[in-house]
Enzyme design. Structure first.
Site, short mmCIF file in Angstrom:
data_model
loop_
_atom_site.label_atom_id
_atom_site.label_comp_id
_atom_site.label_asym_id
_atom_site.label_seq_id
_atom_site.Cartn_x
_atom_site.Cartn_y
_atom_site.Cartn_z
N TYR A 14 0.85 -1.20 0.00
CA TYR A 14 0.00 0.00 0.00
C TYR A 14 0.88 1.24 0.00
O TYR A 14 2.03 1.22 0.44
CB TYR A 14 -0.94 0.02 1.21
CG TYR A 14 -0.24 0.18 2.54
CD1 TYR A 14 -0.03 1.45 3.09
CD2 TYR A 14 0.21 -0.91 3.27
CE1 TYR A 14 0.62 1.62 4.30
CE2 TYR A 14 0.85 -0.76 4.49
CZ TYR A 14 1.05 0.50 5.00
OH TYR A 14 1.69 0.67 6.21
N CYS A 15 0.34 2.33 -0.53
CA CYS A 15 1.01 3.63 -0.50
C CYS A 15 -0.08 4.69 -0.54
O CYS A 15 -1.26 4.37 -0.42
CB CYS A 15 2.01 3.77 -1.65
SG CYS A 15 1.30 3.53 -3.29
N THR A 16 0.28 5.94 -0.74
CA THR A 16 -0.71 7.02 -0.62
C THR A 16 -1.86 6.87 -1.60
O THR A 16 -3.03 6.81 -1.20
CB THR A 16 -0.02 8.38 -0.83
OG1 THR A 16 1.09 8.50 0.06
CG2 THR A 16 -1.01 9.52 -0.56
N ILE A 32 -4.07 4.31 0.21
CA ILE A 32 -4.62 4.70 1.51
C ILE A 32 -5.77 5.67 1.34
O ILE A 32 -6.74 5.66 2.11
CB ILE A 32 -3.52 5.33 2.39
CG1 ILE A 32 -2.35 4.36 2.56
CG2 ILE A 32 -4.07 5.73 3.75
CD1 ILE A 32 -1.07 5.02 3.06
#
Length: 297
Positions: free
Chosen positions: A184-186, A213
């Protein structure tokens, strides 16, 4: 500014003439009156721009008029007003600087050979079905993860995205190869590349959180598997998904919970460090822990 908004999006698609796309993007953004950061490469486009809602809507309409970008997953959030000081449009070898342009292949359908895309709901189902076999793997740097992350997530030892390749190649996470890894990342763009790097390393069961996210927070806020604040790359610096969010960050001076990063006052340093509003306003702490002189000598 009547109602400031920020949009975040990326599209992996082959672009034969990134310079031409750069000029078009600059013209479009200037005409619409939005500012922010736009990166164009032979791999596609990655952008975060903001402005008044009507100006941002006009920009998104113009973006979608170009065939390869018409289905861009545009993520909207509230701005604070003048969130970006200027407009930056650049052509780079990679959309995200992993320094690994030859390790991924981009087709008209996106990045080839990456992880399985899963929605926020599907992530919850995966955790319900497989329990401790599921491991969240943070695709951001340690600074970002310092104020918020998925519960129990593995946070790689990275200061920048460039550090990921060497960190993965070190074998530090090879003991997780039999786990179901959810990256996961922004907003999702870093995971497009990270999931390929993981699979190339021999990780077999790799997933990537679709929309990152941001999408997860829209659906579950603080009532799911996410804890803390989300670091963002604009004047806001962090956002919360509810008024009840409890940041995981700790003030370097007093130890209170805080999502606030400030720059070290040492002009030779200027690195970001966590400092709560009280300690910042009183001037109790102005320099990062690395620059505070050692006492007692």
């Amino acid at each position: 500014m009547a109602l400031p908004k920020i949009v975040l999006f990326y599209v992996f698609t082959p672009l034969a003439d990134p310079e031409a796309v750069k000029l078009w993007q600059r013209t479009l953004a200037e005409r619409c009156g939005v500012t922010g950061r736009i990166i164009v490469s032979e791999q596609g486009i990655n952008a975060t721009v903001g402005g008044d809602i009507q100006d941002v809507k006009a920009y998104v309409r113009g973006l979608r008029e170009y065939g390869p970008f018409k289905d861009a997953d545009v993520k909207w959030s509230d701005g604070a007003g003048e969130d970006f000081p200027r407009l930056s449009v650049k052509v780079r070898p990679e959309l995200v600087t992993f320094d690994a342009p030859d390790r991924i292949t981009v087709t008209g359908n996106g990045v080839a050979g990456g992880g399985t895309h899963v929605t926020p709901r599907e992530v919850h189902e995966l955790v319900e079905q497989r329990g401790e076999e599921v491991v969240f793997f943070d695709g951001r740097n340690e600074l970002e993860a310092g104020i918020g992350r998925f519960r129990g997530a593995v946070v790689p030892r990275t200061q920048t995205t460039r550090d990921f390749v060497a960190d993965l190649d070190s074998g530090a996470y090879d003991h997780l190869k039999d786990k179901a890894l959810v990256t996961y990342c922004t907003g999702g763009v870093r995971c497009e590349v990270l999931s390929v790097l993981l699979k190339n390393r021999g990780f077999r069961d790799v997933y990537q959180l679709d929309g990152g996210i941001v999408r997860y927070g829209e659906q579950y806020g603080d009532a799911g598997l996410w804890d803390g604040s989300l670091y963002v790359f604009d004047k806001r610096m962090h956002v919360e998904f509810s008024p009840h969010a409890q940041s995981l960050g700790r003030c370097a001076e007093c130890g209170d919970a805080t999502p606030r990063y400030v720059n070290c006052s040492d002009p030779q340093c200027r690195r970001l460090f966590l400092c709560c509003e009280r300690c910042t306003q009183t001037g109790t702490r102005t320099r990062c822990p690395d620059c505070v002189p050692v006492t007692g000598n």
